[in-house]
Design a protein around this motif. Structure first.
Motif, PDB file in Angstrom:
ATOM      1  N   ASP A 268      27.712  37.082  48.069  1.00  0.00           N
ATOM      2  CA  ASP A 268      27.606  36.243  46.875  1.00  0.00           C
ATOM      3  C   ASP A 268      28.446  36.761  45.721  1.00  0.00           C
ATOM      4  O   ASP A 268      28.671  36.029  44.749  1.00  0.00           O
ATOM      5  CB  ASP A 268      26.137  36.145  46.432  1.00  0.00           C
ATOM      6  CG  ASP A 268      25.265  35.502  47.501  1.00  0.00           C
ATOM      7  OD1 ASP A 268      25.820  34.754  48.331  1.00  0.00           O
ATOM      8  OD2 ASP A 268      24.040  35.741  47.507  1.00  0.00           O
ATOM      9  N   ILE A 269      28.912  37.997  45.814  1.00  0.00           N
ATOM     10  CA  ILE A 269      29.755  38.561  44.753  1.00  0.00           C
ATOM     11  C   ILE A 269      31.141  37.938  44.839  1.00  0.00           C
ATOM     12  O   ILE A 269      31.736  37.845  45.918  1.00  0.00           O
ATOM     13  CB  ILE A 269      29.823  40.089  44.872  1.00  0.00           C
ATOM     14  CG1 ILE A 269      28.417  40.693  44.767  1.00  0.00           C
ATOM     15  CG2 ILE A 269      30.733  40.675  43.808  1.00  0.00           C
ATOM     16  CD1 ILE A 269      28.385  42.200  44.952  1.00  0.00           C
ATOM     17  N   THR A 270      31.657  37.522  43.700  1.00  0.00           N
ATOM     18  CA  THR A 270      32.950  36.826  43.680  1.00  0.00           C
ATOM     19  C   THR A 270      34.087  37.752  44.073  1.00  0.00           C
ATOM     20  O   THR A 270      34.913  37.407  44.920  1.00  0.00           O
ATOM     21  CB  THR A 270      33.204  36.244  42.279  1.00  0.00           C
ATOM     22  OG1 THR A 270      32.105  35.412  41.914  1.00  0.00           O
ATOM     23  CG2 THR A 270      34.485  35.427  42.266  1.00  0.00           C
ATOM     24  N   ASN A 271      34.159  38.930  43.459  1.00  0.00           N
ATOM     25  CA  ASN A 271      35.236  39.887  43.747  1.00  0.00           C
ATOM     26  C   ASN A 271      34.607  41.212  44.165  1.00  0.00           C
ATOM     27  O   ASN A 271      34.393  42.107  43.345  1.00  0.00           O
ATOM     28  CB  ASN A 271      36.116  40.073  42.506  1.00  0.00           C
ATOM     29  CG  ASN A 271      37.414  40.787  42.830  1.00  0.00           C
ATOM     30  OD1 ASN A 271      37.599  41.320  43.916  1.00  0.00           O
ATOM     31  ND2 ASN A 271      38.328  40.796  41.867  1.00  0.00           N
ATOM     32  N   PRO A 272      34.276  41.378  45.447  1.00  0.00           N
ATOM     33  CA  PRO A 272      33.560  42.595  45.871  1.00  0.00           C
ATOM     34  C   PRO A 272      34.387  43.863  45.732  1.00  0.00           C
ATOM     35  O   PRO A 272      33.843  44.930  45.454  1.00  0.00           O
ATOM     36  CB  PRO A 272      33.214  42.300  47.340  1.00  0.00           C
ATOM     37  CG  PRO A 272      34.195  41.260  47.772  1.00  0.00           C
ATOM     38  CD  PRO A 272      34.503  40.440  46.568  1.00  0.00           C
ATOM     39  N   LYS A 273      35.719  43.781  45.917  1.00  0.00           N
ATOM     40  CA  LYS A 273      36.536  44.981  45.808  1.00  0.00           C
ATOM     41  C   LYS A 273      36.550  45.516  44.379  1.00  0.00           C
ATOM     42  O   LYS A 273      36.509  46.720  44.154  1.00  0.00           O
ATOM     43  CB  LYS A 273      37.965  44.691  46.277  1.00  0.00           C
ATOM     44  CG  LYS A 273      38.091  44.568  47.784  1.00  0.00           C
ATOM     45  CD  LYS A 273      39.542  44.530  48.210  1.00  0.00           C
ATOM     46  CE  LYS A 273      39.655  44.518  49.738  1.00  0.00           C
ATOM     47  NZ  LYS A 273      41.064  44.526  50.192  1.00  0.00           N
ATOM     48  N   ALA A 274      36.599  44.621  43.404  1.00  0.00           N
ATOM     49  CA  ALA A 274      36.578  45.063  42.008  1.00  0.00           C
ATOM     50  C   ALA A 274      35.220  45.672  41.646  1.00  0.00           C
ATOM     51  O   ALA A 274      35.156  46.677  40.921  1.00  0.00           O
ATOM     52  CB  ALA A 274      36.894  43.887  41.088  1.00  0.00           C
TER      53      ALA A 274
ATOM     54  N   ASN B  12      24.818  49.410  41.880  1.00  0.00           N
ATOM     55  CA  ASN B  12      24.041  48.502  41.041  1.00  0.00           C
ATOM     56  C   ASN B  12      24.992  47.502  40.405  1.00  0.00           C
ATOM     57  O   ASN B  12      25.963  47.879  39.736  1.00  0.00           O
ATOM     58  CB  ASN B  12      23.296  49.289  39.962  1.00  0.00           C
ATOM     59  CG  ASN B  12      22.262  48.432  39.245  1.00  0.00           C
ATOM     60  OD1 ASN B  12      22.233  47.219  39.420  1.00  0.00           O
ATOM     61  ND2 ASN B  12      21.411  49.058  38.452  1.00  0.00           N
ATOM     62  N   TYR B  13      24.712  46.214  40.620  1.00  0.00           N
ATOM     63  CA  TYR B  13      25.543  45.155  40.050  1.00  0.00           C
ATOM     64  C   TYR B  13      24.645  43.982  39.662  1.00  0.00           C
ATOM     65  O   TYR B  13      23.873  43.483  40.488  1.00  0.00           O
ATOM     66  CB  TYR B  13      26.605  44.691  41.059  1.00  0.00           C
ATOM     67  CG  TYR B  13      27.478  43.554  40.560  1.00  0.00           C
ATOM     68  CD1 TYR B  13      28.414  43.758  39.549  1.00  0.00           C
ATOM     69  CD2 TYR B  13      27.359  42.275  41.106  1.00  0.00           C
ATOM     70  CE1 TYR B  13      29.206  42.727  39.096  1.00  0.00           C
ATOM     71  CE2 TYR B  13      28.145  41.241  40.657  1.00  0.00           C
ATOM     72  CZ  TYR B  13      29.066  41.466  39.646  1.00  0.00           C
ATOM     73  OH  TYR B  13      29.854  40.435  39.193  1.00  0.00           O
ATOM     74  N   ASN B  14      24.739  43.565  38.404  1.00  0.00           N
ATOM     75  CA  ASN B  14      23.923  42.458  37.877  1.00  0.00           C
ATOM     76  C   ASN B  14      22.427  42.696  38.100  1.00  0.00           C
ATOM     77  O   ASN B  14      21.699  41.796  38.563  1.00  0.00           O
ATOM     78  CB  ASN B  14      24.346  41.122  38.496  1.00  0.00           C
ATOM     79  CG  ASN B  14      25.613  40.579  37.862  1.00  0.00           C
ATOM     80  OD1 ASN B  14      26.053  41.049  36.814  1.00  0.00           O
ATOM     81  ND2 ASN B  14      26.202  39.580  38.489  1.00  0.00           N
ATOM     82  N   GLU B  15      22.017  43.938  37.792  1.00  0.00           N
ATOM     83  CA  GLU B  15      20.615  44.332  37.903  1.00  0.00           C
ATOM     84  C   GLU B  15      20.071  44.147  39.321  1.00  0.00           C
ATOM     85  O   GLU B  15      18.905  43.837  39.528  1.00  0.00           O
ATOM     86  CB  GLU B  15      19.746  43.539  36.910  1.00  0.00           C
ATOM     87  CG  GLU B  15      20.125  43.771  35.450  1.00  0.00           C
ATOM     88  CD  GLU B  15      19.243  43.001  34.501  1.00  0.00           C
ATOM     89  OE1 GLU B  15      18.387  42.228  34.996  1.00  0.00           O
ATOM     90  OE2 GLU B  15      19.396  43.174  33.284  1.00  0.00           O
ATOM     91  N   LYS B  16      20.949  44.315  40.304  1.00  0.00           N
ATOM     92  CA  LYS B  16      20.551  44.229  41.709  1.00  0.00           C
ATOM     93  C   LYS B  16      21.242  45.350  42.474  1.00  0.00           C
ATOM     94  O   LYS B  16      22.426  45.636  42.250  1.00  0.00           O
ATOM     95  CB  LYS B  16      20.917  42.869  42.301  1.00  0.00           C
ATOM     96  CG  LYS B  16      20.370  42.643  43.696  1.00  0.00           C
ATOM     97  CD  LYS B  16      20.667  41.233  44.180  1.00  0.00           C
ATOM     98  CE  LYS B  16      20.083  40.981  45.565  1.00  0.00           C
ATOM     99  NZ  LYS B  16      20.358  39.600  46.036  1.00  0.00           N
ATOM    100  N   ILE B  17      20.504  45.992  43.366  1.00  0.00           N
ATOM    101  CA  ILE B  17      21.026  47.131  44.121  1.00  0.00           C
ATOM    102  C   ILE B  17      21.537  46.644  45.480  1.00  0.00           C
ATOM    103  O   ILE B  17      20.821  45.969  46.229  1.00  0.00           O
ATOM    104  CB  ILE B  17      19.941  48.204  44.305  1.00  0.00           C
ATOM    105  CG1 ILE B  17      19.513  48.762  42.934  1.00  0.00           C
ATOM    106  CG2 ILE B  17      20.462  49.340  45.186  1.00  0.00           C
ATOM    107  CD1 ILE B  17      18.401  49.772  43.015  1.00  0.00           C
TER     108      ILE B  17
END
Length: 337
Positions: A134-140, A161-166
Motif C-alpha cells: 500500500d506504500i506508494t514509494n517503498p524504496k524511498a 515505522n511509517y505513518n504510525e504503522k510498523i
C-alpha cells in the motif's frame, strides 16, 4: 592465589584490540528517565554503559563502532551500532525487534563483541505482510528508515515505522558478505514478493464469434431528425401547395420534384434543380446523405473524387479554332489594264 570479583557488573575482556563482554539486555521501554526514547525502537542501534566507552577508547578500533550480538543459549546472532553510552553498568538496552531475533527475554545475557564489516553494495528485503504494497514509494520509505541503522545481517527481521504503522522486513540477501555496514554507502535495494501475497488470477476471455447478424429491430429509425421535412412561410401570406412529407424522402421523389421546379418555379428553385442535375451527372461532388443506409452496415467509399466524364462533340467543325477567320478589305483587288 585467590581472585575476588569486587564489581557487580561483568569485567570486559580484551583480546588483541578486541572488545568482548556480556551484558544483561532489556528493551528500551525499561530505560529509566523522563525522556521518551522511542527513537531507539526505529533503528538498529543499542545503548551501552559508560564503562564500555572507556574500554573502547583505549583500544585501537576502527570507526564507526560496530558490534556483534550473540545469544549463546539459542545460537542466534546479529549486528548493530551504538547510539549512546548512558545505560546502567552491566546493562544494555536493545530494540524490541532485535531481542526477538536473538530470542532474548528481559534480563537475558547477551555477548557483545566489536567487529569490522564491509560496506554494503546490495541488499534484498521481503515484506512480512502484503500491507507493505500500500506504500506508494517503498524504496524511498526504506531509504529514510535505514538512516537509523548501522548494519544489516542476512536472516534478520527488521522493523520500520511509517505513518504510525510498523512494517517488518526480512533481510533475504546482502552483498558482499552476510553482515554488512550501511553507513555512507551506495547500496542497490531490491524487494521480494511479500509473505502471503497471492497474484491475481488472470482469466482468459474467449470471445465467441458468430456469423449471425445482430438484430436491430428494436431501433426506431422513423423517430428523429429528418432533413428538409419542415415548412416555410411566405411574406405575402399565401400558403405553399407542397406540404411536408410524413415519410422519409426518397431519391426518386427528389428528382421528380426538381425537374418540375425547373420548369415552373422561382429562380432559386431553378438554381437548385440545376445544381441537382450537376450532381446527378457527377460534374461536381457534394455531401449527399446515403438514403440506402441500413443499421449495422458500414460502407467504405474508396474513390472520394468521381472521375469527370469527357463529353465528345459530334461535329468537329463546330469547335473554336484561333486565328482561323478571313479578313475583309475595302479596296477590291482587280487586274490592271
Amino acid at each position: 592465589m585467590f581472585s575476588f570479583n569486587m564489581f557487580d557488573h561483568p569485567i570486559p575482556r580484551v583480546f588483541q584490540n578486541r572488545f568482548s563482554t556480556q551484558y544483561r539486555c532489556f528493551s528500551v521501554s525499561m530505560l529509566a528517565g523522563p525522556n521518551d526514547r522511542s527513537d531507539v525502537e526505529k533503528g538498529g542501534k543499542i545503548i551501552m554503559p559508560p564503562s564500555a566507552l572507556d574500554q573502547l577508547s583505549r583500544l585501537n578500533i576502527t570507526y564507526p563502532m560496530l558490534f556483534k550480538l550473540s545469544n549463546k543459549n539459542s545460537d542466534r546472532m546479529t549486528h548493530c551500532g551504538v547510539l549512546e553510552f548512558v545505560a546502567d553498568e552491566g546493562i544494555c538496552y536493545l530494540p524490541h525487534w532485535m531481542m526477538q531475533n536473538l530470542l532474548l527475554e528481559e534480563g537475558g545475557l547477551v555477548q557483545v563483541e566489536s567487529v569490522n564489516l564491509q560496506v554494503a553494495t546490495y541488499s534484498k528485503f521481503q515484506p512480512q505482510s502484503p500491507d507493505f504494497l500500500d506504500i506508494t514509494n517503498p524504496k524511498a520509505v526504506l531509504e529514510n528508515a535505514l538512516r537509523n541503522f548501522a548494519c544489516l545481517t542476512t536472516g534478520d527481521v527488521i522493523a520500520i515505522n511509517y505513518n504510525e504503522k510498523i512494517y517488518e522486513l526480512r533481510v533475504m540477501e546482502t552483498k558482499p558478505d552476510k553482515a554488512v555496514s550501511i553507513i555512507e554507502c551506495d547500496m542497490n535495494v531490491d524487494f521480494d514478493a511479500p509473505l502471503g501475497y497471492k497474484e491475481p488470477e488472470r482469466t482468459a476471455q474467449h470471445e465467441e464469434t458468430t456469423d449471425v447478424e445482430a438484430d436491430h429491430s428494436g431501433y426506431v429509425s422513423d423517430i428523429g431528425f429528418r432533413a428538409f421535412s419542415g415548412s416555410g412561410n411566405r411574406l405575402d401570406g399565401k400558403k405553399k401547395g407542397v406540404e411536408p412529407s410524413p415519410s422519409p424522402i426518397k431519391p426518386g421523389d427528389i428528382r421528380r420534384q426538381v425537374s418540375f421546379n425547373c420548369q415552373q418555379g422561382s429562380v432559386f428553385e431553378q438554381s437548385y434543380g440545376f445544381l441537382f442535375l450537376l450532381l446527378e451527372y457527377k460534374l461536381i461532388s457534394l455531401g449527399i446523405p446515403n438514403y440506402d443506409f441500413k443499421i449495422g452496415r458500414i460502407t467504405f467509399i474508396r474513390n472520394s473524387r468521381p472521375l469527370v466524364k469527357k463529353v465528345e462533340e459530334d461535329e468537329s467543325g463546330s469547335r473554336f479554332i484561333a486565328f482561323s477567320g478571313e479578313g475583309q478589305s475595302l479596296r477590291k483587288k482587280g487586274r490592271k489594264p
